[in-house]
Design a protein around this motif. Structure first.
Motif, PDB file in Angstrom:
ATOM      1  N   GLN A   1      -0.105  28.217 -39.399  1.00  0.00           N
ATOM      2  CA  GLN A   1       0.393  27.532 -38.203  1.00  0.00           C
ATOM      3  C   GLN A   1       0.722  26.073 -38.493  1.00  0.00           C
ATOM      4  O   GLN A   1       1.804  25.578 -38.145  1.00  0.00           O
ATOM      5  CB  GLN A   1      -0.655  27.620 -37.096  1.00  0.00           C
ATOM      6  N   VAL A   2      -0.209  25.361 -39.124  1.00  0.00           N
ATOM      7  CA  VAL A   2      -0.007  23.932 -39.382  1.00  0.00           C
ATOM      8  C   VAL A   2       1.134  23.715 -40.368  1.00  0.00           C
ATOM      9  O   VAL A   2       1.964  22.817 -40.188  1.00  0.00           O
ATOM     10  CB  VAL A   2      -1.310  23.292 -39.904  1.00  0.00           C
ATOM     11  N   GLN A   3       1.197  24.537 -41.413  1.00  0.00           N
ATOM     12  CA  GLN A   3       2.283  24.390 -42.380  1.00  0.00           C
ATOM     13  C   GLN A   3       3.633  24.657 -41.730  1.00  0.00           C
ATOM     14  O   GLN A   3       4.619  23.965 -42.018  1.00  0.00           O
ATOM     15  CB  GLN A   3       2.061  25.323 -43.567  1.00  0.00           C
ATOM     16  N   ALA A   4       3.687  25.651 -40.837  1.00  0.00           N
ATOM     17  CA  ALA A   4       4.942  25.944 -40.135  1.00  0.00           C
ATOM     18  C   ALA A   4       5.346  24.774 -39.239  1.00  0.00           C
ATOM     19  O   ALA A   4       6.528  24.412 -39.162  1.00  0.00           O
ATOM     20  CB  ALA A   4       4.794  27.218 -39.309  1.00  0.00           C
ATOM     21  N   GLU A   5       4.361  24.169 -38.560  1.00  0.00           N
ATOM     22  CA  GLU A   5       4.652  23.022 -37.700  1.00  0.00           C
ATOM     23  C   GLU A   5       5.151  21.836 -38.521  1.00  0.00           C
ATOM     24  O   GLU A   5       6.061  21.114 -38.102  1.00  0.00           O
ATOM     25  CB  GLU A   5       3.402  22.634 -36.909  1.00  0.00           C
ATOM     26  N   ARG A   6       4.553  21.633 -39.690  1.00  0.00           N
ATOM     27  CA  ARG A   6       4.988  20.526 -40.549  1.00  0.00           C
ATOM     28  C   ARG A   6       6.400  20.764 -41.071  1.00  0.00           C
ATOM     29  O   ARG A   6       7.215  19.840 -41.129  1.00  0.00           O
ATOM     30  CB  ARG A   6       4.005  20.353 -41.706  1.00  0.00           C
ATOM     31  N   GLU A   7       6.691  22.017 -41.460  1.00  0.00           N
ATOM     32  CA  GLU A   7       8.039  22.342 -41.924  1.00  0.00           C
ATOM     33  C   GLU A   7       9.053  22.143 -40.803  1.00  0.00           C
ATOM     34  O   GLU A   7      10.154  21.634 -41.021  1.00  0.00           O
ATOM     35  CB  GLU A   7       8.088  23.787 -42.428  1.00  0.00           C
ATOM     36  N   SER A   8       8.667  22.549 -39.589  1.00  0.00           N
ATOM     37  CA  SER A   8       9.561  22.387 -38.445  1.00  0.00           C
ATOM     38  C   SER A   8       9.816  20.913 -38.163  1.00  0.00           C
ATOM     39  O   SER A   8      10.949  20.510 -37.864  1.00  0.00           O
ATOM     40  CB  SER A   8       8.954  23.068 -37.215  1.00  0.00           C
TER      41      SER A   8
ATOM     42  N   ARG B   1      13.407  16.163 -38.419  1.00  0.00           N
ATOM     43  CA  ARG B   1      13.724  14.815 -38.913  1.00  0.00           C
ATOM     44  C   ARG B   1      15.005  14.825 -39.738  1.00  0.00           C
ATOM     45  O   ARG B   1      15.842  13.925 -39.627  1.00  0.00           O
ATOM     46  CB  ARG B   1      12.555  14.272 -39.742  1.00  0.00           C
ATOM     47  N   LEU B   2      15.164  15.859 -40.578  1.00  0.00           N
ATOM     48  CA  LEU B   2      16.375  15.966 -41.392  1.00  0.00           C
ATOM     49  C   LEU B   2      17.600  16.166 -40.510  1.00  0.00           C
ATOM     50  O   LEU B   2      18.655  15.560 -40.746  1.00  0.00           O
ATOM     51  CB  LEU B   2      16.234  17.127 -42.379  1.00  0.00           C
TER      52      LEU B   2
ATOM     53  N   ARG C   1      17.983  15.165 -37.409  1.00  0.00           N
ATOM     54  CA  ARG C   1      18.305  13.888 -36.758  1.00  0.00           C
ATOM     55  C   ARG C   1      18.976  12.932 -37.732  1.00  0.00           C
ATOM     56  O   ARG C   1      19.920  12.224 -37.379  1.00  0.00           O
ATOM     57  CB  ARG C   1      17.030  13.253 -36.185  1.00  0.00           C
ATOM     58  N   LEU C   2      18.477  12.913 -38.978  1.00  0.00           N
ATOM     59  CA  LEU C   2      19.057  12.021 -39.982  1.00  0.00           C
ATOM     60  C   LEU C   2      20.524  12.358 -40.217  1.00  0.00           C
ATOM     61  O   LEU C   2      21.376  11.465 -40.295  1.00  0.00           O
ATOM     62  CB  LEU C   2      18.272  12.139 -41.293  1.00  0.00           C
ATOM     63  N   ILE C   3      20.815  13.652 -40.307  1.00  0.00           N
ATOM     64  CA  ILE C   3      22.196  14.075 -40.558  1.00  0.00           C
ATOM     65  C   ILE C   3      23.080  13.789 -39.352  1.00  0.00           C
ATOM     66  O   ILE C   3      24.152  13.185 -39.463  1.00  0.00           O
ATOM     67  CB  ILE C   3      22.242  15.574 -40.914  1.00  0.00           C
ATOM     68  N   THR C   4      22.624  14.224 -38.179  1.00  0.00           N
ATOM     69  CA  THR C   4      23.478  14.108 -36.995  1.00  0.00           C
ATOM     70  C   THR C   4      23.698  12.664 -36.573  1.00  0.00           C
ATOM     71  O   THR C   4      24.749  12.327 -36.027  1.00  0.00           O
ATOM     72  CB  THR C   4      22.880  14.890 -35.812  1.00  0.00           C
ATOM     73  N   GLU C   5      22.716  11.792 -36.819  1.00  0.00           N
ATOM     74  CA  GLU C   5      22.852  10.406 -36.378  1.00  0.00           C
ATOM     75  C   GLU C   5      23.693   9.565 -37.333  1.00  0.00           C
ATOM     76  O   GLU C   5      24.077   8.444 -36.992  1.00  0.00           O
ATOM     77  CB  GLU C   5      21.465   9.779 -36.203  1.00  0.00           C
ATOM     78  N   ASN C   6      23.971  10.085 -38.532  1.00  0.00           N
ATOM     79  CA  ASN C   6      24.697   9.285 -39.514  1.00  0.00           C
ATOM     80  C   ASN C   6      26.016   9.904 -39.965  1.00  0.00           C
ATOM     81  O   ASN C   6      26.760   9.271 -40.711  1.00  0.00           O
ATOM     82  CB  ASN C   6      23.812   9.045 -40.747  1.00  0.00           C
ATOM     83  N   THR C   7      26.317  11.111 -39.525  1.00  0.00           N
ATOM     84  CA  THR C   7      27.558  11.743 -39.952  1.00  0.00           C
ATOM     85  C   THR C   7      28.726  11.304 -39.080  1.00  0.00           C
ATOM     86  O   THR C   7      28.548  10.941 -37.911  1.00  0.00           O
ATOM     87  CB  THR C   7      27.431  13.278 -39.901  1.00  0.00           C
TER      88      THR C   7
END
Length: 207
Positions: free
Chosen positions: A117-124, A129-130, A132-138
Protein backbone atom coordinates in the motif's frame (compact mmCIF):
# COMPACT_ATOMS: atom_id res chain seq x y z
CA UNK A 1 13.29 1.92 25.80
CA UNK A 2 13.53 -1.70 26.99
CA UNK A 3 16.98 -3.25 26.75
CA UNK A 4 17.61 -6.24 24.50
CA UNK A 5 18.35 -8.34 27.62
CA UNK A 6 15.00 -7.41 29.15
CA UNK A 7 13.16 -8.21 25.91
CA UNK A 8 14.92 -11.54 25.47
CA UNK A 9 14.07 -12.56 29.04
CA UNK A 10 10.47 -11.42 28.68
CA UNK A 11 9.99 -13.26 25.38
CA UNK A 12 11.41 -16.44 26.89
CA UNK A 13 8.95 -16.25 29.81
CA UNK A 14 6.10 -15.51 27.43
CA UNK A 15 6.88 -18.52 25.24
CA UNK A 16 7.04 -20.74 28.32
CA UNK A 17 3.58 -19.59 29.37
CA UNK A 18 4.87 -18.04 32.59
CA UNK A 19 3.27 -14.66 31.94
CA UNK A 20 -0.48 -13.99 32.18
CA UNK A 21 -2.16 -13.82 28.78
CA UNK A 22 -4.71 -11.22 27.76
CA UNK A 23 -7.48 -13.35 26.19
CA UNK A 24 -8.65 -10.65 23.78
CA UNK A 25 -5.15 -10.36 22.31
CA UNK A 26 -5.30 -13.95 21.13
CA UNK A 27 -8.32 -13.22 18.94
CA UNK A 28 -6.73 -10.26 17.15
CA UNK A 29 -5.67 -11.36 13.64
CA UNK A 30 -3.26 -8.42 13.38
CA UNK A 31 0.09 -8.54 15.20
CA UNK A 32 -0.42 -6.67 18.47
CA UNK A 33 1.01 -6.27 21.95
CA UNK A 34 0.23 -4.67 25.26
CA UNK A 35 2.63 -2.06 26.64
CA UNK A 36 2.80 -0.51 30.10
CA UNK A 37 3.26 3.21 30.75
CA UNK A 38 7.04 2.87 30.33
CA UNK A 39 6.59 1.15 26.95
CA UNK A 40 7.63 -2.20 28.46
CA UNK A 41 5.84 -5.22 26.92
CA UNK A 42 3.18 -6.88 29.06
CA UNK A 43 1.81 -9.36 26.55
CA UNK A 44 1.76 -10.05 22.82
CA UNK A 45 -0.49 -12.11 20.63
CA UNK A 46 0.30 -15.23 18.56
CA UNK A 47 0.41 -13.27 15.29
CA UNK A 48 3.20 -11.02 16.56
CA UNK A 49 4.99 -13.92 18.24
CA UNK A 50 4.99 -15.74 14.90
CA UNK A 51 6.65 -12.74 13.24
CA UNK A 52 9.37 -12.74 15.88
CA UNK A 53 9.89 -16.50 15.59
CA UNK A 54 10.14 -16.27 11.80
CA UNK A 55 12.66 -13.44 12.08
CA UNK A 56 14.73 -15.55 14.51
CA UNK A 57 15.92 -12.42 16.32
CA UNK A 58 13.41 -11.85 19.12
CA UNK A 59 14.09 -8.14 18.73
CA UNK A 60 10.67 -6.69 19.45
CA UNK A 61 11.96 -3.11 19.48
CA UNK A 62 13.03 -3.48 15.83
CA UNK A 63 9.38 -3.81 14.78
CA UNK A 64 8.15 -0.78 16.70
CA UNK A 65 8.54 2.87 15.69
CA UNK A 66 11.82 4.20 17.05
CA UNK A 67 9.93 6.78 19.15
CA UNK A 68 7.36 4.34 20.55
CA UNK A 69 8.09 5.23 24.24
CA UNK A 70 7.15 8.84 23.49
CA UNK A 71 4.07 7.67 21.59
CA UNK A 72 2.96 5.55 24.55
CA UNK A 73 3.35 8.52 26.92
CA UNK A 74 1.45 10.86 24.60
CA UNK A 75 -1.26 8.27 24.08
CA UNK A 76 -1.89 7.92 27.83
CA UNK A 77 -1.48 11.60 28.71
CA UNK A 78 -3.81 12.78 25.96
CA UNK A 79 -6.14 9.77 26.29
CA UNK A 80 -6.45 9.36 22.55
CA UNK A 81 -5.40 6.82 19.97
CA UNK A 82 -2.42 7.56 17.75
CA UNK A 83 -2.78 5.89 14.37
CA UNK A 84 -0.86 5.16 11.18
CA UNK A 85 2.65 5.47 12.64
CA UNK A 86 5.13 4.08 10.13
CA UNK A 87 8.01 1.79 11.02
CA UNK A 88 10.55 0.13 8.74
CA UNK A 89 11.39 -3.50 9.48
CA UNK A 90 13.95 -4.65 6.95
CA UNK A 91 12.23 -4.23 3.60
CA UNK A 92 8.77 -4.32 5.17
CA UNK A 93 6.76 -1.21 6.01
CA UNK A 94 4.57 -1.47 9.11
CA UNK A 95 1.80 0.85 10.28
CA UNK A 96 1.17 0.95 14.03
CA UNK A 97 -1.81 2.20 16.01
CA UNK A 98 -1.51 2.94 19.74
CA UNK A 99 -4.77 2.69 21.70
CA UNK A 100 -4.79 3.83 25.35
CA UNK A 101 -6.28 2.15 28.41
CA UNK A 102 -5.95 5.12 30.81
CA UNK A 103 -7.50 3.35 33.82
CA UNK A 104 -4.89 0.59 33.78
CA UNK A 105 -2.15 2.82 32.39
CA UNK A 106 -1.38 0.58 29.45
CA UNK A 107 -1.52 0.82 25.68
CA UNK A 108 -2.54 -1.64 23.00
CA UNK A 109 -0.23 -1.42 19.99
CA UNK A 110 -1.69 -2.93 16.82
CA UNK A 111 0.25 -3.43 13.62
CA UNK A 112 -0.56 -4.02 9.99
CA UNK A 113 1.85 -4.65 7.16
CA UNK A 114 1.44 -1.93 4.56
CA UNK A 115 4.44 -2.46 2.29
CA UNK A 116 2.42 -2.79 -0.92
CA UNK A 117 0.00 0.00 0.00
CA UNK A 118 2.66 2.52 1.02
CA UNK A 119 4.89 1.76 -1.96
CA UNK A 120 1.91 2.17 -4.31
CA UNK A 121 1.04 5.51 -2.70
CA UNK A 122 4.64 6.70 -3.05
CA UNK A 123 4.74 5.64 -6.71
CA UNK A 124 1.44 7.43 -7.30
CA UNK A 125 2.76 10.59 -5.63
CA UNK A 126 5.91 10.47 -7.79
CA UNK A 127 3.78 10.03 -10.91
CA UNK A 128 1.61 13.02 -9.94
CA UNK A 129 4.69 15.18 -9.35
CA UNK A 130 6.12 14.14 -12.73
CA UNK A 131 2.79 14.84 -14.42
CA UNK A 132 2.67 18.34 -12.87
CA UNK A 133 6.28 18.98 -13.87
CA UNK A 134 5.55 18.05 -17.48
CA UNK A 135 2.21 19.80 -17.83
CA UNK A 136 3.34 23.01 -16.14
CA UNK A 137 6.43 23.41 -18.33
CA UNK A 138 5.43 22.09 -21.75
CA UNK A 139 4.39 24.30 -24.66
CA UNK A 140 1.98 21.59 -25.81
CA UNK A 141 -1.57 21.30 -24.56
CA UNK A 142 -1.91 18.22 -22.35
CA UNK A 143 -5.36 17.52 -20.95
CA UNK A 144 -7.35 14.77 -19.25
CA UNK A 145 -10.97 14.02 -20.07
CA UNK A 146 -13.89 11.87 -19.00
CA UNK A 147 -15.12 9.32 -21.59
CA UNK A 148 -17.64 11.84 -22.94
CA UNK A 149 -14.88 14.41 -23.55
CA UNK A 150 -15.37 16.66 -20.51
CA UNK A 151 -12.15 18.38 -19.45
CA UNK A 152 -10.79 17.28 -16.07
CA UNK A 153 -7.67 19.42 -16.25
CA UNK A 154 -5.31 20.93 -18.80
CA UNK A 155 -1.79 22.30 -18.99
CA UNK A 156 -1.16 26.08 -18.89
CA UNK A 157 -0.47 26.00 -22.65
CA UNK A 158 -4.26 25.96 -23.07
CA UNK A 159 -4.23 29.77 -22.82
CA UNK A 160 -1.75 30.16 -25.68
CA UNK A 161 -3.33 27.52 -27.91
CA UNK A 162 -7.05 27.84 -27.15
CA UNK A 163 -7.46 31.16 -25.37
CA UNK A 164 -8.76 29.45 -22.21
CA UNK A 165 -7.06 29.07 -18.84
CA UNK A 166 -7.07 25.51 -17.40
CA UNK A 167 -9.62 26.58 -14.77
CA UNK A 168 -11.99 27.71 -17.53
CA UNK A 169 -11.73 24.39 -19.35
CA UNK A 170 -12.63 22.21 -16.38
CA UNK A 171 -16.12 20.70 -16.76
CA UNK A 172 -16.25 21.98 -20.36
CA UNK A 173 -17.03 19.51 -23.13
CA UNK A 174 -14.19 19.28 -25.64
CA UNK A 175 -16.64 19.14 -28.54
CA UNK A 176 -17.91 22.59 -27.59
CA UNK A 177 -14.58 23.90 -28.93
CA UNK A 178 -14.76 22.01 -32.24
CA UNK A 179 -15.55 23.72 -35.50
CA UNK A 180 -19.17 23.03 -36.38
CA UNK A 181 -18.20 21.25 -39.61
CA UNK A 182 -16.04 18.76 -37.66
CA UNK A 183 -18.61 17.79 -35.02
CA UNK A 184 -20.18 14.94 -36.98
CA UNK A 185 -16.99 12.98 -37.58
CA UNK A 186 -14.34 13.01 -34.83
CA UNK A 187 -16.35 12.24 -31.70
CA UNK A 188 -18.09 9.00 -32.80
CA UNK A 189 -14.83 7.71 -34.33
CA UNK A 190 -12.92 8.61 -31.18
CA UNK A 191 -15.33 6.80 -28.87
CA UNK A 192 -15.30 3.71 -31.11
CA UNK A 193 -11.48 3.66 -31.14
CA UNK A 194 -11.02 4.25 -27.41
CA UNK A 195 -13.04 1.21 -26.32
CA UNK A 196 -10.80 -1.47 -27.92
CA UNK A 197 -7.50 0.43 -28.16
CA UNK A 198 -7.47 2.75 -25.15
CA UNK A 199 -5.95 5.59 -27.19
CA UNK A 200 -6.70 7.53 -30.35
CA UNK A 201 -5.11 10.35 -32.35
CA UNK A 202 -7.30 12.78 -34.24
CA UNK A 203 -7.08 16.15 -35.95
CA UNK A 204 -9.80 18.77 -35.75
CA UNK A 205 -10.33 22.50 -36.04
CA UNK A 206 -11.34 24.67 -33.09
CA UNK A 207 -13.68 27.61 -33.16
Amino acid sequence: MPTSTHLSRWLQLQREGRLPDSPWLGHDPQPSLLLDARAQPLDLNPALRQWLDDAATGDLAALLPINHPALVRACLEQQRAIEQVEAQWGERILLWSFIPDPHRQRVLARCQEATTQVQAERESARARRLYRLITENTTDLISRHTPDGTFLDASPASWTLLGYWPEQLRALLARSLFHSQDLAGPMPRTQDALEPDGSHTMTYRTR
